[in-house]
Design a protein around this motif. Sequence first.
Motif, mmCIF file in Angstrom:
data_model
loop_
_atom_site.group_PDB
_atom_site.id
_atom_site.type_symbol
_atom_site.label_atom_id
_atom_site.label_comp_id
_atom_site.label_asym_id
_atom_site.label_seq_id
_atom_site.Cartn_x
_atom_site.Cartn_y
_atom_site.Cartn_z
ATOM 1 N N GLN A 46 0.812 -1.218 0.000
ATOM 2 C CA GLN A 46 0.000 0.000 0.000
ATOM 3 C C GLN A 46 0.849 1.273 0.000
ATOM 4 N N LEU A 47 2.159 1.123 0.185
ATOM 5 C CA LEU A 47 3.052 2.278 0.136
ATOM 6 C C LEU A 47 3.661 2.390 -1.254
ATOM 7 N N SER A 48 3.876 3.618 -1.726
ATOM 8 C CA SER A 48 4.391 3.815 -3.080
ATOM 9 C C SER A 48 5.483 4.878 -3.115
ATOM 10 N N ASN A 49 6.448 4.667 -3.983
ATOM 11 C CA ASN A 49 7.474 5.684 -4.232
ATOM 12 C C ASN A 49 7.056 6.647 -5.328
ATOM 13 N N PHE A 50 5.912 6.394 -5.968
ATOM 14 C CA PHE A 50 5.415 7.218 -7.077
ATOM 15 C C PHE A 50 4.233 8.081 -6.637
ATOM 16 N N PHE A 51 3.877 9.014 -7.527
ATOM 17 C CA PHE A 51 2.698 9.871 -7.326
ATOM 18 C C PHE A 51 1.864 9.880 -8.605
ATOM 19 N N ASN A 52 0.648 10.371 -8.467
ATOM 20 C CA ASN A 52 -0.222 10.653 -9.619
ATOM 21 C C ASN A 52 -0.442 9.445 -10.531
ATOM 22 N N GLY A 53 -0.580 8.267 -9.908
ATOM 23 C CA GLY A 53 -0.930 7.074 -10.668
ATOM 24 C C GLY A 53 0.178 6.498 -11.515
ATOM 25 N N ILE A 54 1.407 6.963 -11.302
ATOM 26 C CA ILE A 54 2.551 6.491 -12.086
ATOM 27 C C ILE A 54 3.032 5.158 -11.521
ATOM 28 N N ASP A 55 3.569 4.297 -12.391
ATOM 29 C CA ASP A 55 4.190 3.058 -11.953
ATOM 30 C C ASP A 55 5.545 2.919 -12.655
#
Length: 399
Positions: free
Chosen positions: A140-149
């Motif tokens: 559930q944690l992400s290094n990205f923002f704004n829906g980027i993968d």
Amino acid sequence: MIPNVRKAYNQQFTDDRYQAFLEGIAQDAGIAPDFRVAETPVFVPADLTSKLIQACEEIVNVILRPDFKSITEDAIPADLKVPHENDHPHFIVIDFAVCQNETGDAYSPRLIELQGFPTMYAFQDVMARQFKNHFAIPEQLSNFFNGIDEKTYYQLLREMIVGNLPAEEVVLLEIKPEEQKTRIDFASTEKYIGIRTVCLTQLIQEGKKLFYMRDGVKTPIQRIFNRIIFDDLQKQSGHLEPHVNLFQDLDVEWITHPNWFYRISKYTMPFIHSEFVPKSWFLHELPVVPADLENYVLKPLFSFAGQGVVIDVTQQDIDNIKDPENWILQRKVTYAPAIQTPTGPAICEIRMMYIWPDSSPRPILIHNLSRISKGKMIGVGFNNTDTWVGGSCCFFEFA
């Protein structure tokens, strides 16, 4: 900073896993980093994530002011101006200290510095990916923002840097790139963006056009992905091999144009009014010297990597400055011991990384960088004898 995640990470950590993580980075990039990579990422709770994004957007609003170019015209030293400046920077990075709020019951960001410059964009996802490969990072944690993968991240960077041009006609430009501590980012840029790294001394000029030798073939350069700090170039210029004068009128496009390094910088800070931005003054416009100078920091406008910063300011320091128009006095921030490590608490800075495509009305937040420290100074050049410090990245919790 997310207690249960921090506890679980520290419990799973082993030196063998850390070494495998470092080896994974070196294998991915093709070279090992020349700076210390921290044993841990930073886990950012949702409340702090929201504050960081809010702070960034308030700063972006200042950059979007219609008069921004006019109020920052003096930011560019006259002898460092480069022709053909465009309307906006293609990259912006914004650095925050992680502090405690006034009541001490929550974390809050405080602006440290900002730059219109593309630092470490390609490498940061290499690091994040290797953390995920070698440690159990909650999904559930992400290094990205704004829906980027991972896939769309490098796609966005390629569109920004290369666009519709032939990749061989776009180069990453640096001074002696093989000697730079950031050279692992150059290697990752070559791998994931598909452009070559070229030293300034390798450029060939014919009229207004630039070329470089690529596999024995003289190849035109249409666009420069610029990684040169131009005041550093000025200092080194006399010691370099013969090279093209980049300050002349050249038929080339810049990503990002060098002038933006100065416009979006410490020079911008006195214009930003936000609860997340420490009060700052140009030294020559300071109405009165504060009686509590111990609560301020003195920063030269034209320096990088922490050079020249005066942490413990005295009246004598101020009196000794002969060019006060080139300095700012900024309210000191108090870093929170936010990261609990097996070898004691650590402090950190978080860099929020934006791109600004020509098709977008405003910059887009896409990635991050972190620096972890246990000393007074933060940066990969400091605290080399400590553990659980160094360059890192963040994984964010979103509300």
